[in-house]
Scaffold this active site. Structure first.
Site, PDB file in Angstrom:
ATOM      1  N   LYS A  53      47.241 -21.568 -11.391  1.00 54.43           N
ATOM      2  CA  LYS A  53      45.892 -21.071 -11.669  1.00 54.43           C
ATOM      3  C   LYS A  53      45.747 -19.633 -11.130  1.00 54.43           C
ATOM      4  CE  LYS A  53      41.125 -22.204 -10.789  1.00 54.43           C
ATOM      5  NZ  LYS A  53      40.111 -21.972  -9.970  1.00 54.43           N
ATOM      6  N   LYS A 107      38.737 -23.462   6.496  1.00 49.07           N
ATOM      7  CA  LYS A 107      38.944 -22.173   7.153  1.00 49.07           C
ATOM      8  C   LYS A 107      39.331 -22.364   8.616  1.00 49.07           C
ATOM      9  CE  LYS A 107      36.760 -19.111   3.978  1.00 49.07           C
ATOM     10  NZ  LYS A 107      35.489 -19.061   3.267  1.00 49.07           N
ATOM     11  N   LYS A 124      43.081 -14.984  -6.478  1.00 49.07           N
ATOM     12  CA  LYS A 124      43.397 -13.891  -5.558  1.00 49.07           C
ATOM     13  C   LYS A 124      44.320 -14.385  -4.445  1.00 49.07           C
ATOM     14  CE  LYS A 124      40.089 -12.505  -3.097  1.00 49.07           C
ATOM     15  NZ  LYS A 124      39.016 -12.012  -2.259  1.00 49.07           N
TER      16      LYS A 124
END
Ligand code: TRP
Length: 321
Positions: A189, A110, A192
């Site tokens: 895959k 992140k 989201k």
């Protein structure tokens, strides 16, 4: 054997979530000691809109109950209704080495993406460890992406036990073998973050359009397709259609003569039918928000009874009593 897992309310669930995580978790409830919670404290690092968090949290509760989670069999609650988890986070966090947290992939990924790190993001694995240790959990079924968090939980439990005495059950990880890697609309895959999802629940027109929009190759309908088993629509059909129907469509595609449009139409039909009962159940539940709230509250009471006892044990062991 106590099984526990958490679901972060940060988006709308798709059929990849369903086949990969929800269905296997719901099947486990038959075994007895299953604990499932909505990790709304964890969502703090990704969702910063109060109304959005509320909506996602309610949505997840409806989704799981509609898909078959039985609150008589499993304990189902909302994380923040058992705030003892925050106190335990502090107790174990005070023993968690900085180096361990600095090595966390999710934190490193992140920050590498430019997300400015805050304490919550850094402490995320400690909160997750507290979720697990607070309930004397034996087994935590999670996806591969959570493997490191589980290893950290074990490290933290072992260190606490070495420092203060045998307080925590050291949990086992159970990484879900990707038996059901569900491909998304683009063949990667389903995720989201790739924007290639088919939602479990949603607007019929929008979902039909998504499925009919799956891009296929340019071979004519008449051409035999010896690679039929690799076809995306066939792969999805195998998840949502009765086995004989999926086998029949695969054979017809292989032989030649079945057009992609007809195949996708069938896929949509079977998908829509597969979730029809859950869709009805979800609509009923959504019409009775008081009932859903009561279900979560009862779950929280059951969870809390265990949590307070374990927290008490931990407090006593470190001289806070
Ligand atoms: N971090 C998990 C995820 O993103 C969710 C989670 C929070 C969890 N607490 C947990 C999973 C405890 C298992 C056990 O998927």
């Amino acid at each position: 054997m106590r099984v526990l897992t958490g679901i972060t309310p940060s988006g709308t669930l798709h059929i990849g979530n369903y086949f990969g995580a929800m269905r296997p978790a719901i099947e486990l409830q038959e075994g007895g000691d299953s604990f499932y919670f909505i990790a709304d404290y964890h969502s703090m690092t990704v969702v910063t809109d109060a109304a959005e968090r509320r909506a996602y949290t309610e949505g997840i509760a409806l989704d799981w109950l509609a898909c078959g989670l039985d609150p008589q069999k499993a304990v189902f609650w909302c994380q923040s209704d058992v705030p003892e988890v925050c106190e335990l986070t502090w107790l174990i966090g005070s023993l968690t080495p900085m180096g361990l947290l600095e090595r966390a992939h999710s934190y490193k990924d992140k920050t590498a993406k430019g997300i400015s790190p805050n304490f919550g993001l850094f402490a995320y694995p400690v909160l997750m460890a507290a979720d697990i240790l607070l309930f004397d959990t034996n087994v935590v079924p999670v996806g591969r992406d959570q493997k490191q968090h589980l290893e950290m939980t074990r490290d933290i439990a072992i260190k606490f036990n070495q420092t203060y005495g045998e307080v925590f059950v050291v949990p086992e990880e159970r990484i879900r073998d990707e038996v059901a890697v569900v491909p998304g609309l683009d063949g990667q895959k389903m995720s989201k973050s790739y924007g290639n999802t088919i939602e479990i629940f949603g607007d019929e027109k929008v979902l039909r359009k998504k499925i009919m929009g799956i891009v296929m190759d340019s071979r004519t309908p008449a051409e035999p397709k010896p690679d039929a088993e690799k076809n995306l629509a066939i792969q999805l059909l195998k998840l949502v259609a009765p086995a004989d129907v999926a086998a029949d469509f695969e054979a017809r595609l292989r032989a030649g003569g079945l057009g992609y449009g007809d195949l996708k139409k069938k896929l949509f039909e079977c998908y829509w039918e597969y979730f029809a009962a859950a869709r009805r159940r979800r609509a009923e539940l959504a019409a009775d928000p008081g009932h859903v709230r009561a279900v979560l509250q009862q779950g929280a009471e059951r969870a809390r009874a265990i949590a307070t006892a374990v927290l008490q044990r931990a407090r006593r062991a470190c001289g806070i009593d």
